[in-house]
Motif scaffolding. Structure first.
Motif, PDB file in Angstrom:
ATOM      1  N   VAL A   1       0.876  -1.175   0.000  1.00 20.72           N
ATOM      2  CA  VAL A   1       0.000   0.000   0.000  1.00 20.72           C
ATOM      3  C   VAL A   1       0.913   1.224   0.000  1.00 20.72           C
ATOM      4  N   PRO A   2       0.815   2.103  -1.002  1.00 16.92           N
ATOM      5  CA  PRO A   2       1.759   3.224  -1.111  1.00 16.92           C
ATOM      6  C   PRO A   2       1.785   4.120   0.123  1.00 16.92           C
ATOM      7  N   ASP A   3       3.004   4.422   0.560  1.00 19.74           N
ATOM      8  CA  ASP A   3       3.252   5.372   1.645  1.00 19.74           C
ATOM      9  C   ASP A   3       4.191   6.432   1.088  1.00 19.74           C
ATOM     10  N   PRO A   4       3.689   7.659   0.862  1.00 20.99           N
ATOM     11  CA  PRO A   4       4.524   8.700   0.247  1.00 20.99           C
ATOM     12  C   PRO A   4       5.843   8.939   0.973  1.00 20.99           C
ATOM     13  N   GLU A   5       5.880   8.682   2.288  1.00 20.55           N
ATOM     14  CA  GLU A   5       7.102   8.912   3.056  1.00 20.55           C
ATOM     15  C   GLU A   5       8.135   7.808   2.839  1.00 20.55           C
ATOM     16  N   ARG A   6       7.693   6.673   2.337  1.00 17.16           N
ATOM     17  CA  ARG A   6       8.593   5.517   2.194  1.00 17.16           C
ATOM     18  C   ARG A   6       8.591   4.964   0.771  1.00 17.16           C
ATOM     19  N   TRP A   7       8.218   5.765  -0.199  1.00 19.65           N
ATOM     20  CA  TRP A   7       8.000   5.227  -1.541  1.00 19.65           C
ATOM     21  C   TRP A   7       9.241   4.596  -2.150  1.00 19.65           C
ATOM     22  N   GLN A   8      10.400   5.174  -1.867  1.00 13.97           N
ATOM     23  CA  GLN A   8      11.619   4.611  -2.463  1.00 13.97           C
ATOM     24  C   GLN A   8      11.920   3.229  -1.901  1.00 13.97           C
ATOM     25  N   GLU A   9      11.823   3.068  -0.584  1.00 20.95           N
ATOM     26  CA  GLU A   9      12.082   1.765   0.009  1.00 20.95           C
ATOM     27  C   GLU A   9      10.997   0.771  -0.388  1.00 20.95           C
ATOM     28  N   GLN A  10       9.765   1.243  -0.514  1.00 18.90           N
ATOM     29  CA  GLN A  10       8.699   0.357  -0.968  1.00 18.90           C
ATOM     30  C   GLN A  10       8.926  -0.100  -2.405  1.00 18.90           C
ATOM     31  N   LEU A  11       9.421   0.797  -3.238  1.00 17.01           N
ATOM     32  CA  LEU A  11       9.705   0.429  -4.621  1.00 17.01           C
ATOM     33  C   LEU A  11      10.813  -0.619  -4.674  1.00 17.01           C
ATOM     34  N   LYS A  12      11.813  -0.470  -3.813  1.00 13.09           N
ATOM     35  CA  LYS A  12      12.873  -1.471  -3.730  1.00 13.09           C
ATOM     36  C   LYS A  12      12.337  -2.798  -3.212  1.00 13.09           C
ATOM     37  N   ASP A  13      11.500  -2.733  -2.169  1.00 17.00           N
ATOM     38  CA  ASP A  13      10.930  -3.963  -1.616  1.00 17.00           C
ATOM     39  C   ASP A  13      10.098  -4.697  -2.660  1.00 17.00           C
ATOM     40  N   LEU A  14       9.350  -3.947  -3.459  1.00 16.13           N
ATOM     41  CA  LEU A  14       8.544  -4.566  -4.505  1.00 16.13           C
ATOM     42  C   LEU A  14       9.439  -5.215  -5.563  1.00 16.13           C
ATOM     43  N   ALA A  15      10.532  -4.553  -5.907  1.00 10.34           N
ATOM     44  CA  ALA A  15      11.482  -5.128  -6.863  1.00 10.34           C
ATOM     45  C   ALA A  15      12.078  -6.422  -6.312  1.00 10.34           C
ATOM     46  N   ARG A  16      12.406  -6.435  -5.020  1.00  8.42           N
ATOM     47  CA  ARG A  16      12.937  -7.651  -4.407  1.00  8.42           C
ATOM     48  C   ARG A  16      11.902  -8.769  -4.423  1.00  8.42           C
ATOM     49  N   GLU A  17      10.652  -8.396  -4.213  1.00 13.45           N
ATOM     50  CA  GLU A  17       9.568  -9.377  -4.230  1.00 13.45           C
ATOM     51  C   GLU A  17       9.379  -9.961  -5.632  1.00 13.45           C
ATOM     52  N   ILE A  18       9.427  -9.118  -6.643  1.00 17.81           N
ATOM     53  CA  ILE A  18       9.321  -9.597  -8.026  1.00 17.81           C
ATOM     54  C   ILE A  18      10.472 -10.552  -8.335  1.00 17.81           C
ATOM     55  N   ARG A  19      11.660 -10.161  -7.927  1.00 13.19           N
ATOM     56  CA  ARG A  19      12.830 -11.020  -8.155  1.00 13.19           C
ATOM     57  C   ARG A  19      12.670 -12.361  -7.458  1.00 13.19           C
ATOM     58  N   ARG A  20      12.207 -12.332  -6.209  1.00 13.65           N
ATOM     59  CA  ARG A  20      12.012 -13.569  -5.458  1.00 13.65           C
ATOM     60  C   ARG A  20      11.068 -14.520  -6.189  1.00 13.65           C
ATOM     61  N   VAL A  21       9.964 -13.987  -6.658  1.00 12.65           N
ATOM     62  CA  VAL A  21       8.970 -14.810  -7.346  1.00 12.65           C
ATOM     63  C   VAL A  21       9.515 -15.330  -8.673  1.00 12.65           C
ATOM     64  N   TYR A  22      10.156 -14.455  -9.433  1.00  7.41           N
ATOM     65  CA  TYR A  22      10.677 -14.870 -10.734  1.00  7.41           C
ATOM     66  C   TYR A  22      11.699 -15.989 -10.600  1.00  7.41           C
ATOM     67  N   ILE A  23      12.663 -15.841  -9.695  1.00  6.98           N
ATOM     68  CA  ILE A  23      13.720 -16.852  -9.616  1.00  6.98           C
ATOM     69  C   ILE A  23      13.222 -18.138  -8.971  1.00  6.98           C
ATOM     70  N   SER A  24      12.062 -18.094  -8.310  1.00  2.00           N
ATOM     71  CA  SER A  24      11.492 -19.321  -7.762  1.00  2.00           C
ATOM     72  C   SER A  24      10.837 -20.162  -8.853  1.00  2.00           C
ATOM     73  N   HIS A  25      10.701 -19.587 -10.042  1.00  2.00           N
ATOM     74  CA  HIS A  25      10.128 -20.312 -11.182  1.00  2.00           C
ATOM     75  C   HIS A  25      11.119 -20.363 -12.341  1.00  2.00           C
ATOM     76  N   ARG A  26      12.336 -20.765 -12.021  1.00  2.00           N
ATOM     77  CA  ARG A  26      13.383 -20.973 -13.009  1.00  2.00           C
ATOM     78  C   ARG A  26      13.522 -19.807 -13.975  1.00  2.00           C
ATOM     79  N   ASP A  27      13.337 -20.058 -15.282  1.00  2.00           N
ATOM     80  CA  ASP A  27      13.590 -19.015 -16.274  1.00  2.00           C
ATOM     81  C   ASP A  27      12.305 -18.381 -16.807  1.00  2.00           C
ATOM     82  N   ILE A  28      11.283 -18.255 -15.969  1.00  2.00           N
ATOM     83  CA  ILE A  28      10.030 -17.625 -16.391  1.00  2.00           C
ATOM     84  C   ILE A  28      10.249 -16.190 -16.845  1.00  2.00           C
TER      85      ILE A  28
END
Length: 215
Positions: A59-86
């Motif tokens: 849920v967007p928090d204007p005070e933490r948007w940069q760290e949230q954007l990084k956390d979301l990127a880490r989450e995308i990476r986690r999911v992608y690499i858990s499914h081989r070369d998807i």
């Protein structure tokens, strides 16, 4: 059908996901699958969208948007690499599936909450996508080099360690900078390199945020 295809992906990789193979797993003929999808490409896009449903969105928090954007990127990476070369499916693909659109909406909402101009956010979401796809695909390629039964992370560290000796042995008269930066070029692991790239991109995006006028 999509779940079966993802099962083949997780077990054997994207190249194994063919209409014939999925039909075989379902106990039917390939022709029956064409009643639901136009072909292998559409099936793979549906697989990617189903995988994207596993990504947890903030849920967007204007005070933490940069760290949230990084956390979301880490989450995308986690999911992608858990499914081989998807992530190979994502490269060169304009997202249209509902779950992929949810991810793009979340990324854009975070940037807009932080004051990133629309034009910059529109380009940045593409840049982030390319970075995440490339990181996941490269990781898959590296780890695929590991012999069967060997821990891919340990193998990769040993494999990459060989290049320390190679760079250290380069002729200093021809490569004075490279040979003098062996530690700096080889010490970081894949997570460290990912975090550096992610920080570089998010800092760049944040640099476009216009400061509000003084009250």
């Amino acid at each position: 059908m999509v779940e079966t295809a993802i099962g083949v992906l997780d077990a054997e990789g994207l190249e194994a996901v063919t209409m014939r193979r999925v039909a075989q797993e379902l106990g039917t003929g390939p022709a029956s699958l064409y009643a639901h999808v136009s072909g292998k490409d559409e099936l793979r896009e549906l697989m990617l969208d189903r995988v994207a449903a596993e990504i947890r969105l903030p849920v967007p928090d204007p005070e933490r948007w940069q760290e949230q954007l990084k956390d979301l990127a880490r989450e995308i990476r986690r999911v992608y690499i858990s499914h081989r070369d998807i992530a190979m499916v994502s490269m060169g693909l304009i997202p249209t599936g509902p779950h992929l659109l949810d991810v793009a909406e979340s990324q854009l909402a975070l940037m807009r909450a932080g004051g990133v101009p629309k034009e910059i956010a529109g380009m940045a979401v593409d840049t982030l996508g390319m970075f995440l796809d490339a990181d996941a695909v490269e990781g898959t390629i590296y780890y695929a080099k590991a012999p069967a039964g060997e821990d891919p992370h340990a193998y990769f560290e040993e494999y990459f360690g060989q290049f320390k000796e190679y760079f250290a042995a380069l002729p200093r008269d021809r490569y004075p900078v490279l040979s003098g930066m062996v530690r700096e070029l080889t010490d970081a692991d894949d997570d460290g390199r990912f975090e550096f790239g992610l920080d570089l991109i998010v800092r760049g995006i944040a640099s476009y945020v216009e400061e509000p006028p003084p009250a």
